[in-house]
Design an enzyme around this catalytic site. Structure first.
Site, PDB file in Angstrom:
ATOM      1  N   HIS A   1       0.846  -1.207   0.000  1.00 11.76           N
ATOM      2  CA  HIS A   1       0.000   0.000   0.000  1.00 11.76           C
ATOM      3  C   HIS A   1       0.885   1.262   0.000  1.00 11.76           C
ATOM      4  O   HIS A   1       0.746   2.128  -0.862  1.00 11.76           O
ATOM      5  CB  HIS A   1      -0.898  -0.033   1.243  1.00 11.76           C
ATOM      6  CG  HIS A   1      -1.759   1.178   1.442  1.00 11.76           C
ATOM      7  ND1 HIS A   1      -3.105   1.179   1.182  1.00 11.76           N
ATOM      8  CD2 HIS A   1      -1.474   2.439   1.871  1.00 11.76           C
ATOM      9  CE1 HIS A   1      -3.608   2.386   1.442  1.00 11.76           C
ATOM     10  NE2 HIS A   1      -2.632   3.165   1.870  1.00 11.76           N
ATOM     11  N   GLU A   2       1.804   1.328   0.962  1.00  7.50           N
ATOM     12  CA  GLU A   2       2.666   2.516   1.067  1.00  7.50           C
ATOM     13  C   GLU A   2       3.581   2.632  -0.146  1.00  7.50           C
ATOM     14  O   GLU A   2       3.920   3.736  -0.584  1.00  7.50           O
ATOM     15  CB  GLU A   2       3.484   2.495   2.367  1.00  7.50           C
ATOM     16  CG  GLU A   2       2.655   2.446   3.660  1.00  7.50           C
ATOM     17  CD  GLU A   2       1.610   3.558   3.782  1.00  7.50           C
ATOM     18  OE1 GLU A   2       1.737   4.592   3.111  1.00  7.50           O
ATOM     19  OE2 GLU A   2       0.644   3.363   4.556  1.00  7.50           O
TER      20      GLU A   2
ATOM     21  N   HIS B   1       1.762   4.527  -2.756  1.00  7.00           N
ATOM     22  CA  HIS B   1       1.857   5.975  -2.540  1.00  7.00           C
ATOM     23  C   HIS B   1       3.213   6.492  -3.007  1.00  7.00           C
ATOM     24  O   HIS B   1       3.315   7.511  -3.677  1.00  7.00           O
ATOM     25  CB  HIS B   1       1.722   6.302  -1.046  1.00  7.00           C
ATOM     26  CG  HIS B   1       0.328   6.238  -0.512  1.00  7.00           C
ATOM     27  ND1 HIS B   1      -0.726   6.900  -1.093  1.00  7.00           N
ATOM     28  CD2 HIS B   1      -0.187   5.604   0.574  1.00  7.00           C
ATOM     29  CE1 HIS B   1      -1.830   6.676  -0.386  1.00  7.00           C
ATOM     30  NE2 HIS B   1      -1.529   5.886   0.622  1.00  7.00           N
TER      31      HIS B   1
ATOM     32  N   HIS C   1       3.617   6.624  -6.736  1.00  5.58           N
ATOM     33  CA  HIS C   1       2.826   7.739  -7.269  1.00  5.58           C
ATOM     34  C   HIS C   1       3.604   9.054  -7.109  1.00  5.58           C
ATOM     35  O   HIS C   1       3.735   9.834  -8.047  1.00  5.58           O
ATOM     36  CB  HIS C   1       1.483   7.805  -6.533  1.00  5.58           C
ATOM     37  CG  HIS C   1       0.457   8.672  -7.200  1.00  5.58           C
ATOM     38  ND1 HIS C   1      -0.785   8.870  -6.672  1.00  5.58           N
ATOM     39  CD2 HIS C   1       0.489   9.400  -8.346  1.00  5.58           C
ATOM     40  CE1 HIS C   1      -1.481   9.677  -7.475  1.00  5.58           C
ATOM     41  NE2 HIS C   1      -0.725  10.016  -8.492  1.00  5.58           N
TER      42      HIS C   1
HETATM   43 ZN   LIG Z   1      -2.841   5.276   2.116  1.00  3.17          ZN
END
Ligand SMILES: [Zn+2]
Length: 603
Positions: free
Chosen positions: A392-393, A396, A399
């Site tokens: 998940h991180e 980020h 991105h």
């Molecule tokens: Zn998040």
């Protein structure tokens, strides 16, 4: 808390498991250089007030200096923040961080004239400016974001009054925060091991996951007993907050508080309406999931406090950090070699602060800025949850990486509306990958499906239920309906029954749930969790099962930063969030996995 004793001190954590902040500043002295540079320039930029009407080059000069200072300030901020988070007991970095925070406030004051002054420039003046100074077109979208508000900015005097009263406007939110975090008297309850524990929001969450229904029930009853005693006060704090939004929307000439809140992120209101409509059309799936829960848990009656305990044996296998990195890299192969090469950079060049040490900030996040690596803070534990957090991180961080490396500084970040899309796309890719890996291992498959279904329930269904409530109370207040505790209880209980269906007993207490959700004070924020997860379900499905074109489009979205309005940026990825299709697609995936889970658990 007893756990703290066993945690290593920061200095004893192996270097390779820490983030390398020397890539931000080699030494603290280098930090000081940038810090002073910003400080010295504050009076310079403040003095440019009143200059924007002097011509195109004056606007270019002020904009350039504004962005330069902002960029440096972000870098010193990130350095101080990460240094402070890695060991919050170190006074040197506490002090450094608080110095930066006060510098942020001073910077805000020094540039507070910029937007109001920009708004005084007419469209024809701006057209002249662009003709005279072509370099200004690099900032056109940035200026346009401010001009969007043109019809909603009031006279100077009124703006001053509104700004001066901001503390008063936030009274509802503040009072709720103090009551909820400090003053509410929570009782002592019994946990799984028969120990007496002080109830709190955090403890409540843990007890609701207990395998004992008696423990769950007691926590639920005792928690709502407290909120019940204060329900009229809590109705008043929430009403104050709703009135604040409705009042401001009205004086700023928006049609509704919803429209005003979404306009701040350039999101059209049909995005919100589509979400509520499509989720309502698929509530039968949630009803089916709840009925399945009742059957698997083998309960005569399923209550609201039975919705969080795991449906599968929780003895999930161990996932070490090293093994999790391998799995993440393998799962993310579908993103193509370029993406994978940057994930390797993240893993091999110490972008991650992995293990928990004494006084380290809890939780996990990705943080960085245009001129730093996108760092990740973790507090690693060897389980499936943490494998998901890692990927998940990483979503980020990738991105941030792609936006910063493909956009000029002014468009190198991304909107809050799309913020949770890259992260949950990675989660969905991992789910797909694990389901494939475990196709001949029904026990592991059940664990992964349970993880996914619970996640979808909490992110899409529950957040949309919140969004629906939030919209309703704002509309009712705007119509003059008093938002009493009884009025909100009744509506919330009905809404909850609509969402979960007949398989669950609508315990009386659940009507009070509105009274304890801090997100109802965020001003139309939670819907983004639901839209983000639905968009990422569709994107991940395309990346894993589609063609190279899906991946190409996805990477274009990551590279777009804030160079366009968020829904246009998403169109580049191939998802039109102004239409309902992406939501329908997300429900197709949910339904298919629910079918699979049903089949596996029938056996
Ligand atoms: Zn998040």
């Amino acid at each position: 808390m007893a756990n703290t004793q066993k945690l290593p001190l920061r200095k004893d954590v192996p270097e390779k498991l820490t983030w390398d902040l020397t890539t931000v500043y080699k030494t603290d002295a280098d930090f000081e250089k940038d810090f002073s540079a910003v400080q010295d320039q504050l009076p310079v930029i403040a003095q440019l007030a009143g200059s924007l009407e002097n011509g195109a080059d004056a606007l270019l000069k002020a904009t350039g200096l504004y962005l330069d200072l902002n960029r440096k300030l972000e870098k010193v901020y990130v350095y101080a923040q990460l240094k402070n988070d890695q060991d919050t007991s170190e006074t040197k970095y506490q002090a450094m961080f608080s110095r930066v925070e006060s510098m942020v406030a001073k910077f805000g004051a020094a540039v507070s004239w910029f937007d109001p002054e920009l708004l005084t420039l007419s469209e024809s003046t701006m057209k002249q400016y662009y003709d005279q100074e072509p370099k200004l077109s690099d900032y056109k979208r940035l200026f346009d974001q401010t001009f969007e508000k043109r019809g909603h900015i009031l006279s100077n005097d009124v703006e001053k009054v509104l700004a001066g009263a901001s503390d008063i406007f936030s009274a509802g939110e503040k009072t709720f925060g103090i009551l909820d975090n400090t003053d509410l008297p929570f009782p002592v309850v019994t946990d799984d091991n028969g120990n007496q524990v002080q109830l709190s929001q955090g403890v409540y969450g843990i007890l609701l996951e207990s395998t004992s229904q008696a423990v769950r029930k007691q926590a639920f009853k005792k928690l709502y007993e407290v909120y019940g005693q204060f329900q009229h006060t809590l109705a008043a704090t929430l009403t104050t907050n709703v009135k604040n939004h409705n009042f401001k929307a009205q004086v700023r000439k928006y049609n509704s508080a919803l429209e005003a809140a979404l306009a701040a992120n350039e999101v059209p209101t049909n995005v919100y309406q589509n979400l509520i409509d499509v989720v309502n059309n698929h509530l039968d799936l949630l009803h089916r999931y709840v009925a399945l829960r009742k059957r698997i848990l083998d309960l005569d009656n399923l209550h609201m406090y039975d919705l969080y305990t795991s449906l599968v044996d929780k003895k999930s296998p161990k996932y070490t950090f090293d093994r999790s990195k391998e799995i993440a890299l393998d799962a993310l192969q579908v993103m193509g070699p370029d993406y994978v090469s940057h994930v390797k950079e993240e893993f091999d060049h110490r972008w991650i602060d992995v293990v928990e040490n004494q006084f380290k900030r809890s939780g996990g996040y990705s943080s960085g800025t245009y001129d730093t690596n996108p760092f990740i803070l973790l507090n690693w534990k060897d389980n499936l949850d943490n494998l998901y957090t890692l990927i998940h991180e990483t979503g980020h961080s990738m991105h941030s990486y792609y936006s910063a490396h493909n956009q000029p500084y002014q468009y190198g970040d991304y909107s809050i509306f799309v913020a949770e899309i890259a992260s949950t796309t990675n989660e969905n890719i991992l789910t797909d990958y694990l389901l494939d890996q475990f196709k001949d291992d029904p026990e592991m498959k059940k664990i992964v499906l349970n993880y996914y279904l619970d996640g979808f329930k909490g992110t899409v269904f529950r957040q949309t239920q919140f969004a629906e409530f939030e919209q309703y109370i704002h509309e009712q207040d705007a119509k003059g309906q008093p938002l009493t505790a009884d009025f909100m209880d009744n509506y919330y209980r009905d809404l909850n029954h609509k969402y979960y269906g007949d398989a669950v007993i609508s315990d009386d207490e659940i009507g009070l749930e509105w009274s304890r959700i801090p997100h109802f004070y965020y001003n139309f924020y939670v819907y983004q969790y639901a839209t983000g997860f639905a968009a990422s379900s569709t994107l991940a499905d395309g990346i894993v099962h589609g063609t190279k074109d899906n991946v190409e489009k996805y990477l274009n979205f990551l590279k777009s930063g804030s160079s366009d309005i968020p829904t246009n940026v998403m169109k580049k990825a191939g998802v039109d969030m102004t239409k309902p299709d992406y939501l329908e697609h997300a429900f197709e995936i949910f339904e298919q996995r629910l079918n699979e889970f049903e089949k596996l658990t029938m056996k």
